[in-house]
Design a protein around this motif. Structure first.
Motif, mmCIF file in Angstrom:
data_model
loop_
_atom_site.group_PDB
_atom_site.id
_atom_site.type_symbol
_atom_site.label_atom_id
_atom_site.label_comp_id
_atom_site.label_asym_id
_atom_site.label_seq_id
_atom_site.Cartn_x
_atom_site.Cartn_y
_atom_site.Cartn_z
ATOM 1 N N LYS A 1 0.827 -1.214 0.000
ATOM 2 C CA LYS A 1 0.000 0.000 0.000
ATOM 3 C C LYS A 1 0.856 1.257 0.000
ATOM 4 O O LYS A 1 0.514 2.259 -0.638
ATOM 5 C CB LYS A 1 -0.921 0.005 1.223
ATOM 6 N N LYS A 2 1.964 1.203 0.731
ATOM 7 C CA LYS A 2 2.844 2.370 0.850
ATOM 8 C C LYS A 2 3.825 2.487 -0.316
ATOM 9 O O LYS A 2 4.491 3.524 -0.469
ATOM 10 C CB LYS A 2 3.650 2.273 2.160
ATOM 11 N N GLY A 3 3.941 1.414 -1.111
ATOM 12 C CA GLY A 3 4.914 1.428 -2.187
ATOM 13 C C GLY A 3 6.334 1.392 -1.662
ATOM 14 O O GLY A 3 7.264 1.947 -2.258
ATOM 15 N N TYR A 4 6.504 0.719 -0.518
ATOM 16 C CA TYR A 4 7.815 0.667 0.136
ATOM 17 C C TYR A 4 8.490 -0.675 -0.123
ATOM 18 O O TYR A 4 7.832 -1.722 -0.131
ATOM 19 C CB TYR A 4 7.648 0.870 1.643
ATOM 20 N N ARG A 5 9.791 -0.641 -0.342
ATOM 21 C CA ARG A 5 10.554 -1.878 -0.557
ATOM 22 C C ARG A 5 11.721 -1.918 0.414
ATOM 23 O O ARG A 5 12.572 -1.019 0.416
ATOM 24 C CB ARG A 5 11.067 -1.940 -1.996
ATOM 25 N N ASP A 6 11.749 -2.933 1.249
ATOM 26 C CA ASP A 6 12.825 -3.077 2.230
ATOM 27 C C ASP A 6 13.900 -3.990 1.652
ATOM 28 O O ASP A 6 13.727 -5.206 1.584
ATOM 29 C CB ASP A 6 12.270 -3.666 3.538
ATOM 30 N N GLU A 7 15.022 -3.389 1.257
ATOM 31 C CA GLU A 7 16.109 -4.160 0.656
ATOM 32 C C GLU A 7 16.720 -5.152 1.646
ATOM 33 O O GLU A 7 17.213 -6.209 1.266
ATOM 34 C CB GLU A 7 17.197 -3.217 0.138
ATOM 35 N N ASP A 8 16.677 -4.799 2.946
ATOM 36 C CA ASP A 8 17.280 -5.673 3.962
ATOM 37 C C ASP A 8 16.355 -6.798 4.413
ATOM 38 O O ASP A 8 16.796 -7.752 5.047
ATOM 39 C CB ASP A 8 17.686 -4.843 5.192
ATOM 40 N N LYS A 9 15.053 -6.661 4.119
ATOM 41 C CA LYS A 9 14.050 -7.665 4.496
ATOM 42 C C LYS A 9 13.994 -7.884 6.010
ATOM 43 O O LYS A 9 13.811 -9.006 6.487
ATOM 44 C CB LYS A 9 14.332 -8.998 3.796
ATOM 45 N N LEU A 10 14.158 -6.820 6.774
ATOM 46 C CA LEU A 10 14.117 -6.909 8.229
ATOM 47 C C LEU A 10 12.722 -7.252 8.728
ATOM 48 O O LEU A 10 11.727 -6.695 8.247
ATOM 49 C CB LEU A 10 14.578 -5.588 8.851
ATOM 50 N N ALA A 11 12.660 -8.145 9.678
ATOM 51 C CA ALA A 11 11.370 -8.581 10.213
ATOM 52 C C ALA A 11 10.742 -7.527 11.113
ATOM 53 O O ALA A 11 9.522 -7.370 11.148
ATOM 54 C CB ALA A 11 11.541 -9.887 10.986
ATOM 55 N N PHE A 12 11.585 -6.778 11.828
ATOM 56 C CA PHE A 12 11.041 -5.899 12.862
ATOM 57 C C PHE A 12 11.225 -4.412 12.550
ATOM 58 O O PHE A 12 11.903 -3.684 13.275
ATOM 59 C CB PHE A 12 11.667 -6.249 14.217
ATOM 60 N N ARG A 13 10.591 -3.971 11.468
ATOM 61 C CA ARG A 13 10.506 -2.544 11.175
ATOM 62 C C ARG A 13 9.191 -2.023 11.749
ATOM 63 O O ARG A 13 8.172 -2.700 11.706
ATOM 64 C CB ARG A 13 10.544 -2.277 9.674
ATOM 65 N N SER A 14 9.233 -0.826 12.283
ATOM 66 C CA SER A 14 8.030 -0.247 12.876
ATOM 67 C C SER A 14 7.064 0.195 11.774
ATOM 68 O O SER A 14 7.385 0.135 10.581
ATOM 69 C CB SER A 14 8.409 0.964 13.727
ATOM 70 N N ALA A 15 5.903 0.678 12.195
ATOM 71 C CA ALA A 15 4.916 1.155 11.228
ATOM 72 C C ALA A 15 5.471 2.326 10.421
ATOM 73 O O ALA A 15 5.044 2.569 9.292
ATOM 74 C CB ALA A 15 3.638 1.575 11.954
ATOM 75 N N GLY A 16 6.432 3.038 10.993
ATOM 76 C CA GLY A 16 7.062 4.150 10.295
ATOM 77 C C GLY A 16 8.275 3.733 9.494
ATOM 78 O O GLY A 16 9.072 4.575 9.081
ATOM 79 N N MET A 17 8.448 2.440 9.301
ATOM 80 C CA MET A 17 9.549 1.859 8.523
ATOM 81 C C MET A 17 10.917 2.072 9.193
ATOM 82 O O MET A 17 11.950 2.044 8.518
ATOM 83 C CB MET A 17 9.600 2.428 7.080
ATOM 84 N N THR A 18 10.940 2.276 10.480
ATOM 85 C CA THR A 18 12.204 2.471 11.187
ATOM 86 C C THR A 18 12.502 1.278 12.095
ATOM 87 O O THR A 18 11.633 0.423 12.318
ATOM 88 C CB THR A 18 12.165 3.748 12.055
ATOM 89 N N ILE A 19 13.736 1.237 12.605
ATOM 90 C CA ILE A 19 14.141 0.172 13.528
ATOM 91 C C ILE A 19 13.929 0.683 14.950
ATOM 92 O O ILE A 19 14.519 1.693 15.344
ATOM 93 C CB ILE A 19 15.623 -0.196 13.334
ATOM 94 N N PRO A 20 13.101 0.013 15.759
ATOM 95 C CA PRO A 20 12.886 0.470 17.138
ATOM 96 C C PRO A 20 14.192 0.474 17.927
ATOM 97 O O PRO A 20 15.008 -0.437 17.806
ATOM 98 C CB PRO A 20 11.913 -0.575 17.706
ATOM 99 N N SER A 21 14.400 1.499 18.707
ATOM 100 C CA SER A 21 15.601 1.576 19.540
ATOM 101 C C SER A 21 15.459 0.656 20.740
ATOM 102 O O SER A 21 14.342 0.249 21.102
ATOM 103 C CB SER A 21 15.828 3.012 20.015
ATOM 104 N N ASN A 22 16.588 0.339 21.373
ATOM 105 C CA ASN A 22 16.518 -0.492 22.577
ATOM 106 C C ASN A 22 15.774 0.231 23.686
ATOM 107 O O ASN A 22 15.135 -0.392 24.542
ATOM 108 C CB ASN A 22 17.919 -0.888 23.030
ATOM 109 N N VAL A 23 15.827 1.563 23.674
ATOM 110 C CA VAL A 23 15.080 2.350 24.660
ATOM 111 C C VAL A 23 13.585 2.149 24.472
ATOM 112 O O VAL A 23 12.837 1.945 25.433
ATOM 113 C CB VAL A 23 15.432 3.846 24.541
ATOM 114 N N ALA A 24 13.139 2.171 23.215
ATOM 115 C CA ALA A 24 11.721 1.995 22.915
ATOM 116 C C ALA A 24 11.247 0.594 23.300
ATOM 117 O O ALA A 24 10.143 0.426 23.857
ATOM 118 C CB ALA A 24 11.477 2.239 21.431
ATOM 119 N N VAL A 25 12.065 -0.394 23.022
ATOM 120 C CA VAL A 25 11.698 -1.778 23.353
ATOM 121 C C VAL A 25 11.612 -1.962 24.866
ATOM 122 O O VAL A 25 10.683 -2.605 25.371
ATOM 123 C CB VAL A 25 12.706 -2.773 22.739
ATOM 124 N N ASN A 26 12.569 -1.406 25.596
ATOM 125 C CA ASN A 26 12.542 -1.532 27.054
ATOM 126 C C ASN A 26 11.376 -0.756 27.664
ATOM 127 O O ASN A 26 10.825 -1.164 28.686
ATOM 128 C CB ASN A 26 13.871 -1.053 27.650
#
Length: 377
Positions: free
Chosen positions: A273-298
Motif C-alpha cells: 500500500k505504501k509502495g515501500y521496498r525493504d532491501e534488507d528484508k528486516l522482520a522488525f521494522r516499525s509502522a514508520g519503517m524504522t528500527i525500534p531503539s533499545n530504549v523503545a523496546v525496554n
C-alpha cells in the motif's frame, strides 16, 4: 658508559642508547644531583634498564598518553562500538585521575586510591571492566620494558554490589503472564511486542533479534537462524556477531513461527500500500519503517510487565528476557550443554558461571533424588 658532568654546583648524567625504531643514537639525561655519587647511581639504574631491553625513549611517557596510544594501536576498530566506548571512558578516568603523571611513576598505592575513588559510586562490574583494561595495558607496557612492575597486581575491587544475577530473570509464572500480555499486543503498530515475544522464545540478544530477516526463518521446520547482529547504537546496519559461537540455528516453538508468519503477511500488505521496498528484508521494522531503539523496546517491556501485574521490584530489561528463557529451560530439566549452545555461549563453563544460582538448586534436588535411590539398595 654514562657521561657524568658537573653543571655549576649540581651534577648531571647522560646515558646514550640506540633508538630501536630509527637505529639512530639518542641520549637520556637528568641534572640537579647534589653529588657526583647520586648522579652515578641514577645513571647506573638507567644503564641496568637499558641492558634489560627497556624502551628508554618511552620512559617518560605520561600514563594518559601511553593508554591513549595503546587503545589506538591495539583496540579501536577491532571491537564493538559499546566496548570501544568503555575503552574511551577509561581513558577519561585516567586523564582525570593521573593528570601529568608519568607511567613509570604510578605506584600501587596511587592506583589503589584511584580505583577506590571510582568504586565509591560504581558497581563491581564497572570497576572490574575498568581495571581489566588498565591491567592489560600495564602488561603490554611491561612487555615493552617501559615499566617493570605491575602496579595493578592484587588491588581489590571495592565497587558496590551490582544487581544479583538471580534478580535478572522472571519466575515461570511471571514469564507466562508476560507472554500472554505480549501476545495480546501483537500488531504492525506494536512491532516491539514481536521483538519481545521473539526474545522470550529464543533467548536471543537484542542486537540479534533486531537483525532477523525473513530469509533467516525456516517456516516449514520451525527454525530460526541467527548469524549476524544489528548495530543499534550507531544504527548503521548489520555487523558481525559477538563471537563465532553466537552464530546458531534454533528450533523454536510453533507459536512464535505462527506469530511471525502473521507479521510477515501484514507487513507485506502494508508495504504494498505504501509502495515501500525493504532491501534488507528486516522482520522488525516499525509502522514508520524504522528500527525500534533499545530504549523503545525496554519502555514497551516495562508497560507489558505492569499490565501483567509483575511487581516493579521484579521488572527486567530486554536482556533479562534472555536470562528468563535460560532459567525456564533449566528449571524444566533441559540439559545445560544444549542451553549453552542455544544461547550462543563460547563454552559451557560460561553458562555454568552465569546460572550458578540455578544450578545449585538443581544440584540439591538431584542430591536428594540420589540419596533416595541409593537408600533402596
Amino acid at each position: 658508559m654514562a657521561e657524568i658532568k658537573k653543571r655549576g654546583s649540581k651534577w648531571q648524567y647522560r646515558v646514550f642508547y640506540t633508538d630501536p625504531d630509527t637505529g639512530k643514537q639518542k641520549s637520556k639525561s637528568k641534572s640537579g644531583f647534589l653529588t657526583k655519587a647520586d648522579a652515578v647511581a641514577a645513571a647506573n639504574e638507567i644503564e641496568v634498564q637499558k641492558q634489560h631491553g627497556a624502551s628508554l625513549g618511552s620512559a617518560n611517557v605520561l600514563f594518559s598518553e601511553y593508554y591513549d596510544e595503546w587503545i589506538k594501536d591495539t583496540k579501536l576498530g577491532r571491537y564493538s562500538h559499546q566496548t570501544e566506548i568503555w575503552y574511551k571512558r577509561t581513558s577519561k578516568l585516567i586523564h582525570e585521575g593521573f593528570p601529568g603523571v608519568m607511567l613509570k611513576d604510578v605506584s600501587r598505592r596511587k592506583y589503589t586510591k584511584f580505583l577506590n575513588n571510582y568504586a565509591a559510586d560504581h558497581s563491581k562490574e564497572s570497576v572490574a571492566k575498568t581495571a581489566m583494561f588498565i591491567r592489560s595495558m600495564v602488561h603490554d607496557a611491561m612487555s615493552e620494558r617501559i615499566i617493570f612492575t605491575d602496579f595493578t597486581s592484587g588491588v581489590k575491587n571495592n565497587g558496590k554490589p551490582g544487581k544479583r544475577e538471580s534478580d535478572k530473570y522472571l519466575e515461570e509464572s511471571q514469564l507466562k503472564k508476560l507472554t500472554e500480555v505480549v501476545k495480546k499486543h501483537l500488531s504492525v503498530s506494536h512491532i516491539t511486542a514481536y521483538e519481545i515475544l521473539t526474545a522470550i522464545y529464543t533467548g536471543a540478544r537484542y542486537e540479534e533479534v533486531t537483525a532477523i530477516t525473513w530469509d533467516r526463518i525456516d517456516w516449514d521446520n520451525n527454525r530460526l537462524t541467527l548469524d549476524r547482529a544489528y548495530d543499534y547504537i550507531t544504527r548503521t546496519g548489520f555487523k558481525e556477531m559477538k563471537t563465532p559461537n553466537s552464530i546458531r540455528t534454533l528450533d523454536v516453538a510453533p507459536e512464535l513461527i505462527h506469530a511471525l508468519h502473521q507479521l510477515h503477511q501484514a507487513q507485506a500488505e502494508r508495504y504494498l500500500k505504501k509502495g515501500y521496498r525493504d532491501e534488507d528484508k528486516l522482520a522488525f521494522r516499525s509502522a514508520g519503517m524504522t528500527i525500534p531503539s533499545n530504549v523503545a523496546v525496554n519502555r514497551a517491556l516495562k508497560h507489558y510487565q505492569d499490565e501483567a501485574d509483575i511487581p516493579q521490584t521484579d521488572w527486567i530489561t530486554f536482556h533479562g528476557l534472555r536470562h528468563s528463557h535460560a532459567s525456564y529451560l533449566l528449571s524444566k530439566g533441559v540439559d545445560i550443554s544444549y542451553i549453552s549452545k542455544r544461547l550462543g555461549h563460547a563454552n559451557i563453563a560460561l553458562t555454568m558461571a552465569v546460572y550458578a544460582h540455578l544450578l545449585e538448586n538443581r544440584y540439591q534436588q538431584e542430591a536428594a533424588k540420589s540419596t533416595s535411590l541409593l537408600s533402596l539398595l
